[in-house]
Design an enzyme around this catalytic site. Structure first.
Site, PDB file in Angstrom:
ATOM      1  N   ILE A 197       0.849  -1.194   0.000  1.00 11.59           N
ATOM      2  CA  ILE A 197       0.000   0.000   0.000  1.00 11.59           C
ATOM      3  C   ILE A 197       0.892   1.254   0.000  1.00 11.59           C
ATOM      4  O   ILE A 197       1.008   1.957   1.003  1.00 11.59           O
ATOM      5  CB  ILE A 197      -0.965   0.024   1.214  1.00 11.59           C
ATOM      6  N   PRO A 198       1.534   1.538  -1.143  1.00 15.65           N
ATOM      7  CA  PRO A 198       2.295   2.784  -1.231  1.00 15.65           C
ATOM      8  C   PRO A 198       1.339   3.970  -1.070  1.00 15.65           C
ATOM      9  O   PRO A 198       0.266   3.985  -1.675  1.00 15.65           O
ATOM     10  CB  PRO A 198       2.897   2.751  -2.629  1.00 15.65           C
ATOM     11  N   HIS A 199       1.721   4.920  -0.253  1.00 17.28           N
ATOM     12  CA  HIS A 199       0.843   6.052   0.012  1.00 17.28           C
ATOM     13  C   HIS A 199       1.657   7.289   0.329  1.00 17.28           C
ATOM     14  O   HIS A 199       2.769   7.194   0.852  1.00 17.28           O
ATOM     15  CB  HIS A 199      -0.099   5.739   1.180  1.00 17.28           C
ATOM     16  N   THR A 200       1.077   8.440   0.006  1.00 14.18           N
ATOM     17  CA  THR A 200       1.734   9.705   0.321  1.00 14.18           C
ATOM     18  C   THR A 200       0.729  10.845   0.212  1.00 14.18           C
ATOM     19  O   THR A 200      -0.291  10.724  -0.460  1.00 14.18           O
ATOM     20  CB  THR A 200       2.933   9.963  -0.626  1.00 14.18           C
TER      21      THR A 200
END
Length: 149
Positions: free
Chosen positions: A64-67
Site C-alpha cells: 500500500i504505497p501512500h503519500t
C-alpha cells in the site's frame, strides 16, 4: 466513508506486467497523473520518498504505497493486480501481487490516515483478497474491491 468515494473503475489495473517495485510505482504514478493532472514524476518522487522511510509492503502479498501530495484536489486510490508477484521488501518477505496506491492532498493529514486505514482494513480480509486475485479483468476487479461486505 466508502471505498467508491476514493477509487474509480479508471483507477484499477488488472494483470499488470511489472518486474520490479520501481516499475510498479512508475506505472501507478503514470495512471495517477492521468487521473489527477499532476506530473507523473512528482507523484513517483513522493511515493519513492515514502518508500525510503520503510517499505509499504504490509504482508500477505499486499503493498500500500501512500503519500500526501501538494496540488491534489481530492484523495485518489489506485488498485493493481500484478501478473506475476514481485519483491517489494514486504514485512513478511513475501512477494506482492496486489498493490493499492493512495494519494491524498497535502493539506489533509488526518484524512490521509483515515482513508489509508479504510483501504488497509479492506485489503486485510482474506475473502476480499481471494476475490481480487480471482478477478480476470479491471471491471470485475473494481466491482469485487468496492463491494460492501
Amino acid at each position: 466513508m466508502k471505498l467508491a468515494d476514493f477509487i474509480t473503475a479508471d483507477s484499477v489495473l488488472a494483470d499488470v506486467d511489472a518486474a520490479s517495485k520501481l516499475e510498479v510505482l512508475q506505472l501507478m504514478s503514470a495512471r495517477a497523473s492521468e487521473l489527477s493532472g499532476l506530473a507523473a514524476d512528482a507523484i513517483l518522487g513522493a511515493l519513492q520518498k515514502r518508500e525510503s522511510l520503510g517499505s509499504t509492503g504490509i504482508g500477505q502479498g499486499i503493498a500500500i504505497p501512500h503519500t500526501r501530495i501538494g496540488g491534489l484536489a481530492k484523495p485518489i486510490g489506485l488498485l493493481a493486480k500484478l501478473k506475476n508477484p514481485i519483491d517489494f521488501e514486504s514485512i513478511d518477505d513475501m512477494p506482492i501481487d496486489v498493490v493499492f496506491v493512495l494519494l491524498t492532498p497535502d493539506e489533509e493529514p488526518n484524512k490521509h490516515l483515515g482513508v489509508l486505514a479504510l483501504f488497509a482494513r479492506k485489503l486485510r480480509s482474506p475473502r476480499v483478497l481471494d476475490a481480487i486475485r480471482a478477478a480476470n479483468d479491471a471491471p470485475s476487479l473494481y466491482a469485487r474491491f468496492v463491494a460492501e461486505p
